[in-house]
Write an enzyme that holds these catalytic residues in place. Structure first.
Site, PDB file in Angstrom:
ATOM      1  N   GLU A  40      -8.025  12.455 -13.699  1.00  0.00           N
ATOM      2  CA  GLU A  40      -8.811  10.964 -14.156  1.00  0.00           C
ATOM      3  C   GLU A  40      -8.109  10.085 -14.136  1.00  0.00           C
ATOM      4  O   GLU A  40      -8.569   8.769 -14.976  1.00  0.00           O
ATOM      5  CB  GLU A  40      -8.333  10.930 -16.310  1.00  0.00           C
ATOM      6  CG  GLU A  40      -8.809  12.672 -16.434  1.00  0.00           C
ATOM      7  CD  GLU A  40     -10.177  12.537 -17.426  1.00  0.00           C
ATOM      8  OE1 GLU A  40     -10.084  11.735 -18.128  1.00  0.00           O
ATOM      9  OE2 GLU A  40     -10.504  13.052 -17.403  1.00  0.00           O
ATOM     10  N   HIS A  44      -4.383  10.899 -21.883  1.00  0.00           N
ATOM     11  CA  HIS A  44      -3.488   9.752 -20.926  1.00  0.00           C
ATOM     12  C   HIS A  44      -2.711   9.188 -20.871  1.00  0.00           C
ATOM     13  O   HIS A  44      -2.441   8.720 -22.019  1.00  0.00           O
ATOM     14  CB  HIS A  44      -5.247   8.757 -20.664  1.00  0.00           C
ATOM     15  CG  HIS A  44      -6.620   8.692 -20.165  1.00  0.00           C
ATOM     16  ND1 HIS A  44      -7.759   8.381 -20.787  1.00  0.00           N
ATOM     17  CD2 HIS A  44      -7.501  10.534 -19.283  1.00  0.00           C
ATOM     18  CE1 HIS A  44      -8.529   8.530 -20.274  1.00  0.00           C
ATOM     19  NE2 HIS A  44      -8.713  10.003 -19.616  1.00  0.00           N
ATOM     20  N   CYS A  95      -7.507   0.335 -19.567  1.00  0.00           N
ATOM     21  CA  CYS A  95      -8.391   1.461 -19.836  1.00  0.00           C
ATOM     22  C   CYS A  95      -9.294   0.318 -19.239  1.00  0.00           C
ATOM     23  O   CYS A  95     -10.214   1.118 -18.086  1.00  0.00           O
ATOM     24  CB  CYS A  95      -8.867   2.224 -21.232  1.00  0.00           C
ATOM     25  SG  CYS A  95      -7.408   3.254 -22.169  1.00  0.00           S
TER      26      CYS A  95
HETATM   27  O1  SUG Z   1     -12.497   8.908 -21.553  1.00  0.00           O
HETATM   28  N1  SUG Z   1     -13.917   7.595 -24.242  1.00  0.00           N
HETATM   29  C1  SUG Z   1     -13.064   7.171 -22.876  1.00  0.00           C
HETATM   30  C2  SUG Z   1     -12.018   6.163 -23.596  1.00  0.00           C
HETATM   31  C3  SUG Z   1     -11.265   6.126 -21.799  1.00  0.00           C
HETATM   32  C4  SUG Z   1     -10.025   5.756 -22.075  1.00  0.00           C
HETATM   33  N2  SUG Z   1      -8.859   5.300 -20.957  1.00  0.00           N
HETATM   34  C5  SUG Z   1      -8.318   5.315 -21.121  1.00  0.00           C
HETATM   35  N3  SUG Z   1      -7.314   5.804 -21.086  1.00  0.00           N
HETATM   36  N4  SUG Z   1      -7.138   4.567 -19.327  1.00  0.00           N
HETATM   37  C6  SUG Z   1     -12.435   9.026 -22.769  1.00  0.00           C
HETATM   38  O2  SUG Z   1     -12.088   9.294 -23.704  1.00  0.00           O
HETATM   39  C7  SUG Z   1     -16.092   7.768 -25.065  1.00  0.00           C
HETATM   40  C8  SUG Z   1     -17.764   8.014 -25.913  1.00  0.00           C
HETATM   41  C9  SUG Z   1     -18.357   8.291 -26.900  1.00  0.00           C
HETATM   42  O3  SUG Z   1     -17.887   8.894 -27.721  1.00  0.00           O
HETATM   43  O4  SUG Z   1     -19.622   7.702 -26.638  1.00  0.00           O
HETATM   44  C10 SUG Z   1     -14.710   7.463 -23.940  1.00  0.00           C
HETATM   45  O5  SUG Z   1     -15.591   8.404 -23.580  1.00  0.00           O
END
Ligand code: SUG
Length: 443
Positions: free
Chosen positions: A173, A247, A366
């Site tokens: 990730e 994460h 993020c």
């Molecule tokens: O991968 N949300 C992302 C959020 C990423 C956050 N990034 C970090 N913590 N670095 C994920 O879960 C939600 C999309 C949706 O539900 O429509 C989403 O992909």
């Protein structure tokens, strides 16, 4: 060595929506089916970049990816014209939502980046994350690789690796699980890579997926030519993954030698700190948050640790926190106490409204990919993605011209959205002087 950390923020794309695609990400699950505002989302992201730029922090942008991903929709058996594909896929709303996700906005998951000061070949290394755990995010790596190669094009300075094998053993990730410590950005440092599971050890979260493996971390270190004595692989606490910490950047953040972390972040957190300090040969500026101060649940709700911790050009460090931190009494009290402590490195806390992204589980940190660059490396970056007043004005005007005020899950079935999104990206290609349409074969 004179070096800067440049924050490359993902521009939030015109199809930003709430589809509940990320199991284990509590905000994504909670907001499934809500109506989003792509326009407000993109403007919130740009306002954050603009303010950081005004603070003297170096800022860049990464473009959204073409959505819907027609090559994915064709790959899974939908065919015909663009309209016909959308029409067929609309009978499978979850699949269509995956193809439409604007998730590339969360640039902290775009890649793992090693600064030249840490790599034994003296170049900056990039490995685009394969994002193998969730379907919608697994559609990103090809587009990410294409963009990073254009922005960081000079092979004497930049090395681009392919994403790791898209398989459970190598689930990766990116920078969200990568923490770098160094006395200054340009100096050699220690890289900590945080994983949630490994094939060799049975400790796993019971409820939610562990998205990063130790095997992926090890492969990245080999590719990026990191000296083994400067690498620390650390297991995330499975119990916090089960509370929504999907994460590492939801439970810790570092900058230079400052480290803000929750006491429950890792398996044996005190041992991690002791090893880091031994490897660095100096003490960290520790900001350890106790569960009596802020519980893991409060940390997940407020995204305290998804703040950006940035070095200010005039000295000191600022914490770029989401507004939700100000609304949570325990978190606000903790942050206030940081500002009054004699020895805390944080000299300012700024609160930002990135609510549209937060509702999908993405805070300020993020939204950005940290890239440490020397003056010479910075001069080799594709200049049109580097933030200034002119780019800001162009992007704000572009958002106003191309983005919808609102988007509901049902709107994804409207073929007009695909055309709007494609028109928007074509206009963005002009602004950023990048080629973005590679994977999107529209009829
Ligand atoms: O991968 N949300 C992302 C959020 C990423 C956050 N990034 C970090 N913590 N670095 C994920 O879960 C939600 C999309 C949706 O539900 O429509 C989403 O992909």
């Amino acid at each position: 060595m004179n070096a800067y950390e440049v924050n490359f923020d993902g521009i939030i794309g015109p199809t930003h929506n709430y589809a509940g695609l990320s199991f284990g990400n509590l905000a994504s699950e909670k907001n499934r089916g809500s109506v989003s505002s792509p326009k407000a989302a993109a403007l919130q992201g740009l306002a954050k970049m603009h303010r950081l730029h005004a603070m003297g922090v170096k800022q860049g942008v990464l473009p959204p990816q073409p959505r819907p991903d027609f090559s994915f929709l064709r790959q899974i058996g939908f065919d015909g014209s663009e309209e016909q594909i959308i029409d067929q896929a609309a009978a499978h709303p979850q699949l269509l939502a995956n193809a439409y996700s604007a998730s590339a906005m969360w640039a902290a998951n775009a890649a793992t980046v090693t600064p030249s000061a840490d790599s034994q070949d003296g170049r900056v290394h990039f490995t685009p994350a394969n994002l193998a755990t969730t379907l919608h995010r697994s559609l990103e790596p090809a587009g990410t690789a294409q963009v990073l190669r254009q922005i960081f094009a000079n092979p004497r300075r930049f090395v681009h690796h392919r994403p790791l094998p898209r398989q459970a053993l190598f689930a990766d990730e990116g920078a969200a699980n990568h923490v770098r410590f160094a006395p200054g950005h340009g100096e050699a440092g220690v890289e900590m890579l945080v994983y949630g599971r490994t094939a060799q050890d049975g400790r796993l979260p019971a409820r939610y997926p562990a998205r990063q493996t130790k095997e992926a971390c090890e492969a990245t270190c080999r590719r990026h030519r990191l000296a083994p004595e400067k690498v620390l692989l650390v297991q995330q606490n499975p119990a916090v993954i089960d509370q929504g910490v999907f994460h590492n950047d939801v439970i810790s953040v570092a900058n230079e030698t400052a480290f803000l972390y929750h006491e429950d972040a890792f398996v044996d957190t005190p041992a991690v700190i002791a090893r880091l300090e031994r490897m660095l040969g100096r003490n960290l500026q520790r900001m350890c948050v106790k569960r009596t101060q802020v519980s893991v649940a409060q940390a997940v709700e407020s995204y305290l640790f998804n703040a950006q911790l940035v070095t200010l050009p005039a000295g000191g460090m600022a914490l770029i926190a989401p507004l939700e931190c100000r609304r949570n009494a325990a978190v606000k009290a903790y942050l206030d106490s940081l500002l009054t402590a004699d020895d805390a490195p944080v000299t300012a806390v700024h609160y930002f409204d990135v609510r549209e992204s937060m509702q999908n589980g993405g805070g300020p940190a993020c939204l950005r990919l940290r890239v440490v660059l020397t003056t010479e490396e910075l001069a080799a970056v594709h200049p049109h993605v580097l933030f200034d007043e002119q780019l800001h004005a162009a992007l704000v005007a572009w958002v106003h011209a191309h983005y919808r005020e609102t988007l509901s899950p049902a709107d994804l079935a409207d073929p007009a959205l695909a055309h709007e999104s494609r028109t928007a990206l074509k206009a963005l290609e002009e602004i950023l002087q990048l080629h973005l349409q590679g994977r999107c074969t529209l009829s």
